[in-house]
Design a protein around this motif. Sequence first.
Motif, PDB file in Angstrom:
ATOM      1  N   HIS A 182       7.665  -0.807  -6.304  1.00 36.99           N
ATOM      2  CA  HIS A 182       6.720  -0.488  -5.238  1.00 36.99           C
ATOM      3  C   HIS A 182       7.482  -0.364  -3.924  1.00 36.99           C
ATOM      4  O   HIS A 182       8.237  -1.262  -3.542  1.00 36.99           O
ATOM      5  CB  HIS A 182       5.670  -1.595  -5.174  1.00 36.99           C
TER       6      HIS A 182
ATOM      7  N   ASP B 204       7.120   0.254   0.098  1.00 35.23           N
ATOM      8  CA  ASP B 204       6.169   0.223   1.207  1.00 35.23           C
ATOM      9  C   ASP B 204       6.712   0.960   2.423  1.00 35.23           C
ATOM     10  O   ASP B 204       7.617   0.470   3.105  1.00 35.23           O
ATOM     11  CB  ASP B 204       5.881  -1.239   1.589  1.00 35.23           C
TER      12      ASP B 204
ATOM     13  N   HIS C 202       3.954   3.601  -1.510  1.00 36.04           N
ATOM     14  CA  HIS C 202       2.734   3.237  -0.789  1.00 36.04           C
ATOM     15  C   HIS C 202       2.911   3.647   0.667  1.00 36.04           C
ATOM     16  O   HIS C 202       3.656   3.009   1.408  1.00 36.04           O
ATOM     17  CB  HIS C 202       2.544   1.717  -0.946  1.00 36.04           C
TER      18      HIS C 202
ATOM     19  N   MET D 137       1.895   3.759   4.205  1.00 42.22           N
ATOM     20  CA  MET D 137       1.062   3.178   5.260  1.00 42.22           C
ATOM     21  C   MET D 137       1.438   3.869   6.556  1.00 42.22           C
ATOM     22  O   MET D 137       2.032   3.276   7.468  1.00 42.22           O
ATOM     23  CB  MET D 137       1.294   1.658   5.324  1.00 42.22           C
TER      24      MET D 137
ATOM     25  N   ASP E 132      -2.730  -5.214  -4.328  1.00 45.80           N
ATOM     26  CA  ASP E 132      -1.489  -5.342  -3.562  1.00 45.80           C
ATOM     27  C   ASP E 132      -1.692  -6.302  -2.391  1.00 45.80           C
ATOM     28  O   ASP E 132      -2.511  -6.040  -1.509  1.00 45.80           O
ATOM     29  CB  ASP E 132      -1.074  -3.952  -3.056  1.00 45.80           C
TER      30      ASP E 132
HETATM   31 ZN    ZN Z   1       2.251  -2.052  -0.775  1.00 37.97          ZN
END
Ligand code: ZN
Length: 226
Positions: free
Chosen positions: A35, A37, A68, A70, A179
């Motif tokens: 994963h 971020d 992911h 953001m 998450d």
């Molecule tokens: Zn995340």
Amino acid sequence: MKKRILLAPSILSSDFARLGEEARRVEQGGADWLHLDVMDGIFVPNLTFGAAVIAALRPHTALFFDVHLMITQPERYLDDFIRAGADLLTLHLEACGEAGLPEALKTIRAAGKKTGLSIKPGTPAEGLFSYLEQIDLALVMTVEPGFGGQRFLPETLPKIKALREEISRRGLDVILQADGGINEETIAGAARAGADCFVAGSAVFGASDPAQAIARLRQRADPIPQ
Ligand code: ZN
Ligand code: DX5
């Protein structure tokens, strides 16, 4: 047949000076995905890394790259992340304009990559309902996005349940990811609510033995594996 649990350690809690080694460590430790971020300091109050770092990490591991995003207006950077080697791109519902979202999801699928859509703790589960046919993964944030090591928010569990019910009701094959704050204590509740994919940052990279941490999390999420 029962679906397999997926464990996705978050590189956010790893040693950023040794990303390649850290990725290999969890790959050898039995992780299913990695994963990643990506934060822009605007959508969330923290900055991490972008496509260049993901591209540099790509040759170091065969793990599936679960990215992911953001970041605000993620549609600006989709091509960069696809070229960098992302296998799945998860966008935030709150970060995309309603108008641009279907197009962004189409762009990702047209490149042969998987699509994900995420909601923050304050966004209702129903926000994702109209996109379920266009996504491979729904991500329910179980902490406010931005930082690793936060406490799991149990009030997000009904949203996981609502999404699992809607996914089943429509007979869809959408992965349901949780998450934030996932550890040996919280993972079972998230699994019972219907999540089948779990991100864990500090619980894996903060452990003295990440392989053992992954095995324990898997066991707690799925006590009777099939
Ligand atoms: Zn995340
Ligand atoms: C938080 C990130 C998470 C984070 C999870 O905004 O999206 O992926 O790395 O870290 P832990 O598992 O420590 O809560």
